[in-house]
Design a protein around this motif. Structure first.
Motif, PDB file in Angstrom:
ATOM      1  N   ARG A 252       0.833  -1.213   0.000  1.00  0.00           N
ATOM      2  CA  ARG A 252       0.000   0.000   0.000  1.00  0.00           C
ATOM      3  C   ARG A 252       0.860   1.253   0.000  1.00  0.00           C
ATOM      4  N   SER A 253       1.901   1.261   0.819  1.00  0.00           N
ATOM      5  CA  SER A 253       2.921   2.309   0.775  1.00  0.00           C
ATOM      6  C   SER A 253       4.217   1.655   0.333  1.00  0.00           C
ATOM      7  N   ARG A 254       4.924   2.297  -0.564  1.00  0.00           N
ATOM      8  CA  ARG A 254       6.192   1.734  -1.009  1.00  0.00           C
ATOM      9  C   ARG A 254       7.168   1.684   0.155  1.00  0.00           C
ATOM     10  N   ILE A 255       7.885   0.577   0.249  1.00  0.00           N
ATOM     11  CA  ILE A 255       8.842   0.382   1.331  1.00  0.00           C
ATOM     12  C   ILE A 255      10.240   0.324   0.731  1.00  0.00           C
ATOM     13  N   LEU A 256      11.105   1.217   1.197  1.00  0.00           N
ATOM     14  CA  LEU A 256      12.505   1.196   0.794  1.00  0.00           C
ATOM     15  C   LEU A 256      13.286   0.477   1.881  1.00  0.00           C
ATOM     16  N   HIS A 257      14.026  -0.533   1.494  1.00  0.00           N
ATOM     17  CA  HIS A 257      14.797  -1.294   2.478  1.00  0.00           C
ATOM     18  C   HIS A 257      16.006  -0.499   2.956  1.00  0.00           C
ATOM     19  N   LEU A 258      16.773   0.049   2.029  1.00  0.00           N
ATOM     20  CA  LEU A 258      17.902   0.951   2.275  1.00  0.00           C
ATOM     21  C   LEU A 258      19.117   0.291   2.942  1.00  0.00           C
ATOM     22  N   ASP A 259      19.145  -1.024   3.030  1.00  0.00           N
ATOM     23  CA  ASP A 259      20.339  -1.692   3.551  1.00  0.00           C
ATOM     24  C   ASP A 259      20.447  -3.105   2.975  1.00  0.00           C
ATOM     25  N   VAL A 260      20.311  -3.201   1.659  1.00  0.00           N
ATOM     26  CA  VAL A 260      20.404  -4.495   0.982  1.00  0.00           C
ATOM     27  C   VAL A 260      21.869  -4.895   0.886  1.00  0.00           C
ATOM     28  N   LYS A 261      22.216  -6.036   1.443  1.00  0.00           N
ATOM     29  CA  LYS A 261      23.580  -6.556   1.422  1.00  0.00           C
ATOM     30  C   LYS A 261      23.520  -8.035   1.795  1.00  0.00           C
ATOM     31  N   PRO A 262      24.574  -8.803   1.534  1.00  0.00           N
ATOM     32  CA  PRO A 262      24.530 -10.249   1.816  1.00  0.00           C
ATOM     33  C   PRO A 262      24.227 -10.577   3.268  1.00  0.00           C
ATOM     34  N   GLU A 263      24.687  -9.747   4.205  1.00  0.00           N
ATOM     35  CA  GLU A 263      24.439 -10.013   5.623  1.00  0.00           C
ATOM     36  C   GLU A 263      22.960  -9.925   5.972  1.00  0.00           C
ATOM     37  N   ASN A 264      22.186  -9.230   5.178  1.00  0.00           N
ATOM     38  CA  ASN A 264      20.757  -9.071   5.453  1.00  0.00           C
ATOM     39  C   ASN A 264      19.890  -9.958   4.570  1.00  0.00           C
ATOM     40  N   ILE A 265      20.509 -10.933   3.926  1.00  0.00           N
ATOM     41  CA  ILE A 265      19.782 -11.925   3.135  1.00  0.00           C
ATOM     42  C   ILE A 265      20.023 -13.274   3.795  1.00  0.00           C
ATOM     43  N   LEU A 266      18.977 -13.863   4.350  1.00  0.00           N
ATOM     44  CA  LEU A 266      19.091 -15.122   5.077  1.00  0.00           C
ATOM     45  C   LEU A 266      18.667 -16.284   4.188  1.00  0.00           C
ATOM     46  N   LEU A 267      19.125 -17.462   4.532  1.00  0.00           N
ATOM     47  CA  LEU A 267      18.812 -18.672   3.768  1.00  0.00           C
ATOM     48  C   LEU A 267      18.102 -19.667   4.670  1.00  0.00           C
ATOM     49  N   ASP A 268      16.921 -20.119   4.251  1.00  0.00           N
ATOM     50  CA  ASP A 268      16.167 -21.072   5.070  1.00  0.00           C
ATOM     51  C   ASP A 268      16.696 -22.490   4.860  1.00  0.00           C
ATOM     52  N   GLU A 269      15.969 -23.463   5.381  1.00  0.00           N
ATOM     53  CA  GLU A 269      16.444 -24.846   5.318  1.00  0.00           C
ATOM     54  C   GLU A 269      16.537 -25.364   3.886  1.00  0.00           C
ATOM     55  N   ASN A 270      15.799 -24.755   2.961  1.00  0.00           N
ATOM     56  CA  ASN A 270      15.851 -25.150   1.548  1.00  0.00           C
ATOM     57  C   ASN A 270      16.693 -24.191   0.717  1.00  0.00           C
ATOM     58  N   PHE A 271      17.444 -23.319   1.389  1.00  0.00           N
ATOM     59  CA  PHE A 271      18.300 -22.320   0.751  1.00  0.00           C
ATOM     60  C   PHE A 271      17.497 -21.361  -0.135  1.00  0.00           C
ATOM     61  N   ARG A 272      16.275 -21.064   0.296  1.00  0.00           N
ATOM     62  CA  ARG A 272      15.512 -19.981  -0.314  1.00  0.00           C
ATOM     63  C   ARG A 272      15.852 -18.697   0.424  1.00  0.00           C
ATOM     64  N   ALA A 273      15.914 -17.597  -0.306  1.00  0.00           N
ATOM     65  CA  ALA A 273      16.356 -16.329   0.278  1.00  0.00           C
ATOM     66  C   ALA A 273      15.240 -15.667   1.079  1.00  0.00           C
ATOM     67  N   ILE A 274      15.614 -15.093   2.218  1.00  0.00           N
ATOM     68  CA  ILE A 274      14.703 -14.343   3.083  1.00  0.00           C
ATOM     69  C   ILE A 274      15.361 -12.992   3.355  1.00  0.00           C
ATOM     70  N   VAL A 275      14.722 -11.913   2.903  1.00  0.00           N
ATOM     71  CA  VAL A 275      15.257 -10.568   3.121  1.00  0.00           C
ATOM     72  C   VAL A 275      14.889 -10.122   4.535  1.00  0.00           C
ATOM     73  N   ALA A 276      15.883  -9.629   5.282  1.00  0.00           N
ATOM     74  CA  ALA A 276      15.675  -9.259   6.687  1.00  0.00           C
ATOM     75  C   ALA A 276      16.258  -7.888   6.969  1.00  0.00           C
ATOM     76  N   ASP A 277      16.165  -7.478   8.232  1.00  0.00           N
ATOM     77  CA  ASP A 277      16.684  -6.213   8.769  1.00  0.00           C
ATOM     78  C   ASP A 277      16.058  -4.990   8.104  1.00  0.00           C
TER      79      ASP A 277
END
Length: 448
Positions: free
Chosen positions: A226-251
Motif C-alpha cells: 500500500r505504501s512503497r517500502i525502501l529497504h535501504l540496507d540491501v547486502k549479503p548479511e541481510n539476506i538469510l537462507l532457510d532450510e531449503n536455501f531460499r532467500a529471506i530478506v531481513a533487517d
C-alpha cells in the motif's frame, strides 16, 4: 471474603437472639412480655435464615456465571491468538515469556551498535530470534521503522515478524522467525565454518535462485504494498537462507515508507559502505532506485564470491596498499570476452555453470549499478530479466564513481577534511573495512 464476613455476622445474630430468648424465659417465665420477645426474636431469626438462603443461591449462580465467562474468555483469547497467528499479525509478548524462551537472554546470536539478537524457543516449541533494541532516540526510531515496514507485509521471501514487547522506559523487543542456514555472506565468501555460523560454497544454481528470490522480495516492497517500502540496507548479511536455501530478506531497521505519489525522499546517509547509491553521496534523496543499486552490488558479489570493495595491504606502508573495485574488474573482463575469469573460482572448478546465466546476471547487475538512477531498471523488470522472460541488452558504460573515491582515499590517508570513501557510511573513519556497516545486521536472525 465478604461472603465469609456476612455469614459470621448472621450466625452471631442468631446465637445472640437464642441466648436472649433463654435469658427472657428464665427471668420473665411465661409472661406476656416473654412471648412478645420470643416471637420477635424468632421472626428475626427466620429473616436471617431466609437472607442466608437467598444469598447462598445468588452466590452459587454468580460463581457459575463467572466460571462460564472465564471459560468463554479463555476460548475467545485462544481463538483470537489463533486468528492473529493465521493472519500473520504480530502479537504482544510478555517480557517474562521472552526471558523464559531465551534462557534469560543467554543464547546470544549476534550483537550490534544498538541491538542484540538472541535465539529462543517459545512454549509451543517454535524457534525464534529475539532482537533487543537498546537506546532511547535511536532505539525508538529503529523499532518504529522496523515494525512499520514489516508488520503488515506478507511475502515468502521476507522475514516474518511474529511479535514484539515494549518495556516502559526500557529496551524494545522484536520476535522473528528463526532462519537456520545463516546469511548469504557465509555462503558466497570464503570463510571458515563454525558450529554457530553455518556456511560453505553455495552452488551456482542456488545463487541464481537466491538472486531471483531477493528480486521478488524487493519488487513486492516497491510495487505491491500500500505504501512503497525502501529497504535501504540491501547486502549479503541481510539476506538469510532457510532450510531449503531460499532467500529471506531481513533487517528493516533502516527502512523507510514513502507514498505512491512520492518519487524520492531526502534522508540522512546511513547504511553500509560499498552498497550506497551515488545519489545518497550527492544528497539528492533516495528512492526505490537506491535499493536497486545495492541489489546490483550484491549480484556482483554473488558472481565473484568476493567483496566489491577490498584493499591489499603491503606490510605497514599505507602508501603501498592497492584498492580493488570488483565491478570495474567485471566490466573489463566482459569487454575482453573473458567473463568467466571474474566468476568465483570455486564454482569454475566445480563446473556445471551456465555461462549464459552468468552473462545475463552480469548484464542485470551492471544495469542496476548505473550512476544515473533513471537508467536502472525496476525490480519488476529485474525479475523478468533474470527469469529469461525478456531479453537483456548490454548495459552502457558507467563512470564507476567509487573508483574515483578510492583514488582520493589513497592520496590522503590523514582523514581530516577531504572527501573520502569513509563518507559512504554513517560514520566516517580512516579505515574502510570492506563489510563495515553503521546499521545492525539482522543476519544474526540465523543460527550463526
Amino acid at each position: 471474603m465478604e461472603d465469609k464476613k456476612a455469614n459470621i455476622i448472621a450466625v452471631t445474630i442468631i446465637i445472640s437472639l437464642i441466648i436472649f430468648i433463654i435469658v427472657a424465659r428464665v427471668s420473665l417465665k411465661l409472661s406476656r412480655a416473654f412471648f412478645l420477645i420470643a416471637g420477635a426474636d424468632i421472626a428475626v431469626i427466620l429473616a436471617v435464615f431466609v437472607c442466608l438462603v437467598i444469598r447462598g443461591r445468588y452466590h452459587r449462580r454468580r460463581k457459575l456465571l463467572e466460571k462460564k465467562l472465564v471459560s468463554e474468555g479463555r476460548e475467545l483469547r485462544i481463538e483470537y491468538s489463533f486468528l492473529r497467528k493465521v493472519a500473520g499479525v504480530p502479537i504482544k509478548f510478555r517480557h517474562k515469556e521472552l526471558e523464559d524462551a531465551t534462557d534469560n537472554f543467554r543464547a546470544l546470536l549476534g550483537q550490534g551498535a544498538s541491538a542484540s539478537v538472541f535465539k529462543g524457543i517459545l512454549s509451543d516449541g517454535t524457534s525464534v530470534a529475539v532482537k533487543r533494541i537498546e537506546g532511547e532516540e535511536h532505539g525508538e526510531k529503529e523499532f518504529r521503522s522496523e515494525v512499520a515496514a514489516i508488520a503488515s507485509v506478507q511475502h515468502v521471501n521476507l522475514v516474518r515478524l511474529m511479535g514484539y514487547c515494549c518495556l516502559p522506559g526500557g529496551p524494545r523487543f522484536l520476535v522473528y522467525e528463526f532462519i537456520p542456514n545463516g546469511s548469504l555472506d557465509c555462503w558466497i565468501f570464503s570463510r571458515r565454518e563454525t558450529r554457530s555460523r553455518p556456511g560453505g560454497c553455495l552452488s551456482w544454481d542456488l545463487r541464481y535462485r537466491v538472486a531471483i528470490d531477493v528480486a521478488k522480495a524487493l519488487s513486492y516492497l516497491h510495487h505491491d504494498c500500500r505504501s512503497r517500502i525502501l529497504h535501504l540496507d540491501v547486502k549479503p548479511e541481510n539476506i538469510l537462507l532457510d532450510e531449503n536455501f531460499r532467500a529471506i530478506v531481513a533487517d528493516f531497521g533502516l527502512s523507510k515508507l514513502i507514498g505512491k505519489d512520492e518519487s524520492r525522499v531526502i534522508t540522512t546517509i546511513r547504511g553500509t559502505r560499498g552498497y550506497l547509491a551515488p545519489e545518497w553521496l550527492l544528497e539528492r534523496g533516495v528512492s526505490e532506485k537506491s535499493d536497486i543499486y545495492s541489489y546490483g552490488m550484491v549480484l556482483l558479489e554473488m558472481i565473484g564470491g568476493r567483496r566489491n570493495v577490498s584493499v591489499i595491504e603491503n606490510g605497514t606502508d599505507r602508501s603501498q596498499r592497492k584498492w580493488h573495485y570488483f565491478p570495474k574488474i567485471v566490466r573489463d573482463k566482459l569487454r575482453e570476452g573473458k567473463l568467466m575469469e571474474a566468476v568465483d573460482h570455486r564454482l569454475v572448478e566445480a563446473e556445471g555453470i551456465d555461462e549464459r546465466q552468468v552473462k545475463r546476471m552480469v548484464y542485470v547487475a551492471l544495469w542496476c549499478i548505473q550512476e544515473r538512477a533513471k537508467l536502472r531498471p525496476s525490480m519488476a523488470q529485474v525479475v523478468e530479466m533474470l527469469e529469461g522472460r525478456v531479453p537483456v541488452d548490454e548495459p552502457p558504460e558507467t563512470q564507476m564513481l567509487v573508483v574515483d573515491l578510492l583514488s582520493i582515499d589513497e592520496e590522503d590517508s590523514s582523514c581530516p577534511d577531504r572527501p573520502r570513501i569513509g563518507v559512504m557510511g554513517s560514520h566516517a573513519d580512516c579505515n574502510l573495512p570492506s563489510s563495515s556497516s553503521s546499521s545492525f545486521s539482522m543476519s544474526v536472525l540465523s543460527g550463526r
